[in-house]
Design a protein around this motif. Structure first.
Motif, PDB file in Angstrom:
ATOM      1  N   LEU A  32       0.838  -1.198   0.000  1.00 12.11           N
ATOM      2  CA  LEU A  32       0.000   0.000   0.000  1.00 12.11           C
ATOM      3  C   LEU A  32       0.872   1.246   0.000  1.00 12.11           C
ATOM      4  N   SER A  33       0.709   2.061  -1.042  1.00 12.89           N
ATOM      5  CA  SER A  33       1.379   3.354  -1.110  1.00 12.89           C
ATOM      6  C   SER A  33       0.313   4.438  -1.035  1.00 12.89           C
ATOM      7  N   VAL A  34       0.443   5.336  -0.078  1.00 18.38           N
ATOM      8  CA  VAL A  34      -0.559   6.371   0.139  1.00 18.38           C
ATOM      9  C   VAL A  34      -0.198   7.613  -0.666  1.00 18.38           C
ATOM     10  N   ASN A  35      -1.121   8.046  -1.511  1.00 13.67           N
ATOM     11  CA  ASN A  35      -0.928   9.252  -2.314  1.00 13.67           C
ATOM     12  C   ASN A  35      -1.329  10.473  -1.483  1.00 13.67           C
ATOM     13  N   LEU A  36      -0.413  11.419  -1.360  1.00 11.41           N
ATOM     14  CA  LEU A  36      -0.602  12.581  -0.481  1.00 11.41           C
ATOM     15  C   LEU A  36      -1.088  13.832  -1.210  1.00 11.41           C
ATOM     16  N   ASN A  37      -1.419  13.723  -2.478  1.00 12.70           N
ATOM     17  CA  ASN A  37      -1.782  14.917  -3.247  1.00 12.70           C
ATOM     18  C   ASN A  37      -2.933  15.707  -2.623  1.00 12.70           C
ATOM     19  N   LYS A  38      -3.963  15.000  -2.126  1.00 14.87           N
ATOM     20  CA  LYS A  38      -5.133  15.711  -1.619  1.00 14.87           C
ATOM     21  C   LYS A  38      -4.827  16.497  -0.349  1.00 14.87           C
ATOM     22  N   ILE A  39      -3.859  16.049   0.426  1.00 14.13           N
ATOM     23  CA  ILE A  39      -3.426  16.837   1.580  1.00 14.13           C
ATOM     24  C   ILE A  39      -2.872  18.179   1.091  1.00 14.13           C
ATOM     25  N   ALA A  40      -2.074  18.125   0.018  1.00 18.16           N
ATOM     26  CA  ALA A  40      -1.482  19.344  -0.523  1.00 18.16           C
ATOM     27  C   ALA A  40      -2.529  20.250  -1.159  1.00 18.16           C
ATOM     28  N   VAL A  41      -3.561  19.659  -1.774  1.00 19.67           N
ATOM     29  CA  VAL A  41      -4.650  20.467  -2.337  1.00 19.67           C
ATOM     30  C   VAL A  41      -5.295  21.312  -1.248  1.00 19.67           C
ATOM     31  N   LEU A  42      -5.581  20.683  -0.115  1.00 15.80           N
ATOM     32  CA  LEU A  42      -6.210  21.404   0.997  1.00 15.80           C
ATOM     33  C   LEU A  42      -5.285  22.495   1.526  1.00 15.80           C
ATOM     34  N   ARG A  43      -4.020  22.179   1.674  1.00 10.06           N
ATOM     35  CA  ARG A  43      -3.047  23.185   2.129  1.00 10.06           C
ATOM     36  C   ARG A  43      -3.004  24.370   1.172  1.00 10.06           C
ATOM     37  N   ASN A  44      -2.904  24.072  -0.112  1.00  3.64           N
ATOM     38  CA  ASN A  44      -2.735  25.130  -1.108  1.00  3.64           C
ATOM     39  C   ASN A  44      -3.980  26.005  -1.249  1.00  3.64           C
ATOM     40  N   SER A  45      -5.140  25.471  -0.859  1.00  4.00           N
ATOM     41  CA  SER A  45      -6.368  26.246  -0.998  1.00  4.00           C
ATOM     42  C   SER A  45      -6.388  27.473  -0.094  1.00  4.00           C
ATOM     43  N   ARG A  46      -5.570  27.458   0.963  1.00  4.36           N
ATOM     44  CA  ARG A  46      -5.500  28.593   1.885  1.00  4.36           C
ATOM     45  C   ARG A  46      -4.108  29.216   1.950  1.00  4.36           C
ATOM     46  N   GLY A  47      -3.125  28.552   1.348  1.00  4.78           N
ATOM     47  CA  GLY A  47      -1.762  29.026   1.498  1.00  4.78           C
ATOM     48  C   GLY A  47      -1.190  28.576   2.833  1.00  4.78           C
ATOM     49  N   GLY A  48       0.061  28.896   3.074  1.00  2.00           N
ATOM     50  CA  GLY A  48       0.692  28.493   4.325  1.00  2.00           C
ATOM     51  C   GLY A  48       1.035  27.012   4.330  1.00  2.00           C
ATOM     52  N   GLY A  49       1.140  26.455   5.523  1.00  2.00           N
ATOM     53  CA  GLY A  49       1.616  25.081   5.636  1.00  2.00           C
ATOM     54  C   GLY A  49       0.658  24.123   6.305  1.00  2.00           C
ATOM     55  N   ASP A  50      -0.610  24.484   6.415  1.00  2.00           N
ATOM     56  CA  ASP A  50      -1.580  23.650   7.128  1.00  2.00           C
ATOM     57  C   ASP A  50      -2.690  23.225   6.177  1.00  2.00           C
ATOM     58  N   PRO A  51      -3.007  21.933   6.096  1.00  2.00           N
ATOM     59  CA  PRO A  51      -2.399  20.818   6.827  1.00  2.00           C
ATOM     60  C   PRO A  51      -0.994  20.506   6.325  1.00  2.00           C
ATOM     61  N   ASP A  52      -0.213  19.945   7.208  1.00  2.00           N
ATOM     62  CA  ASP A  52       1.203  19.681   6.971  1.00  2.00           C
ATOM     63  C   ASP A  52       1.367  18.355   6.231  1.00  2.00           C
ATOM     64  N   VAL A  53       1.880  18.417   5.021  1.00  2.00           N
ATOM     65  CA  VAL A  53       2.046  17.211   4.210  1.00  2.00           C
ATOM     66  C   VAL A  53       3.003  16.226   4.879  1.00  2.00           C
ATOM     67  N   LEU A  54       4.073  16.735   5.469  1.00  4.99           N
ATOM     68  CA  LEU A  54       5.037  15.846   6.120  1.00  4.99           C
ATOM     69  C   LEU A  54       4.434  15.171   7.348  1.00  4.99           C
ATOM     70  N   ARG A  55       3.644  15.900   8.104  1.00  4.24           N
ATOM     71  CA  ARG A  55       3.007  15.282   9.276  1.00  4.24           C
ATOM     72  C   ARG A  55       2.040  14.186   8.830  1.00  4.24           C
ATOM     73  N   ALA A  56       1.288  14.447   7.782  1.00  4.69           N
ATOM     74  CA  ALA A  56       0.383  13.425   7.259  1.00  4.69           C
ATOM     75  C   ALA A  56       1.168  12.213   6.779  1.00  4.69           C
ATOM     76  N   ALA A  57       2.293  12.459   6.126  1.00  2.71           N
ATOM     77  CA  ALA A  57       3.128  11.358   5.652  1.00  2.71           C
ATOM     78  C   ALA A  57       3.622  10.499   6.812  1.00  2.71           C
TER      79      ALA A  57
END
Length: 261
Positions: free
Chosen positions: A15-40
């Motif tokens: 199982l490989s987890v794709n993290l793109n959607k975490i980054a979509v949510l982050r980018n929708s507001r700018g900044g670093g939240d939610p944190d892609v690395l923390r999710a990873a």
């Protein structure tokens, strides 16, 4: 929808987890939240075998700096990193191009996908008869970096032409399977996928699968295909995690693929 039951016997599907959607949510507001690395880290702590990202030239979700940071994390954890992308897309802005990213990060696997900016998501595999000659030197360059190379493929793909590129695996595009499963007609999509997987294995290619896979439809697909090396799952997994949490959701997927809890 009801999740698939855990598989009766342990298999070798990773199982490989794709993290793109975490980054979509982050980018929708700018900044670093939610944190892609923390999710990873959460996914890996839950037992995920690896991480997948699909950086695009328009930086709509995962960015080049994310790729570098996740490469360092997966190296430190000793787990697989899979970078997806279009090898024909030229550099743009902060996106250096897929090959340049792979030269810097040296992921365990690179999955080549024929997508463009106009596509909301990857929705078809390569035409290997048309693209094979162009893919061949790119595959060779990636394999020289010690990257396993997988090629996005539709059911019914020309497996001989795919094999001739020098790739190690194909990744079956499973969007039509997910649509058929949701419509209550899964048998309309299975024969082509089963036959393509069989022909790929007979040719010496590994078989991955991905796109629109979920807890509801994953187990039935794995049971039908037999040996699947890896599934890459992001959209459904992140959506399901909104209700049950990321750790719990990853563990549910691991139970479906047959990995120990």
């Amino acid at each position: 929808m009801t999740a698939s039951a855990p598989r009766a016997a342990r298999c070798d599907t990773r199982l490989s987890v794709n993290l793109n959607k975490i980054a979509v949510l982050r980018n929708s507001r700018g900044g670093g939240d939610p944190d892609v690395l923390r999710a990873a880290r959460t996914c890996l702590d839950a037992g995920a075998h690896g991480l997948t990202v699909h950086p695009r030239p328009d930086a709509r979700h995962i960015r080049a700096d994310d790729v570098v940071a996740l490469g360092a994390l997966t190296d430190a954890r000793g787990v697989e990193f899979n970078i997806e992308g279009n090898p024909f897309a030229p550099p743009r802005g902060d996106y250096p191009g897929l090959l340049a990213l792979c030269e810097r990060v040296r992921p365990a696997q690179v999955t080549l996908v024929p997508d463009g900016d106009a596509q909301l998501t990857s929705d078809h595999g390569f035409d290997f008869a048309r693209d094979g000659a162009t893919l061949r030197p790119l595959v060779a360059r990636l394999r020289a970096l010690d990257c396993r190379v997988s090629l996005f493929a539709d059911a019914g793909a020309d497996i001989e032409a795919a094999f001739a590129t020098g790739a190690d695996r194909i990744e079956l595009y499973t969007g039509p399977w997910a649509e058929a499963f949701a419509a209550g007609t899964p048998d309309t999509a299975l024969p082509g996928l089963v036959d393509t997987a069989r022909r790929a294995r007979a040719a010496g290619l590994g078989v991955n699968a991905g796109h629109d896979l979920s807890q509801a439809n994953l187990g039935a697909l794995l049971d039908a295909l037999g040996t699947v090396d890896e599934v890459s799952i992001g959209h459904a997994l992140i959506g399901e995690a909104l209700y049950e949490g990321l750790d719990a959701t990853v563990r549910r997927y691991l139970a479906i693929v047959g990995a120990p809890a």
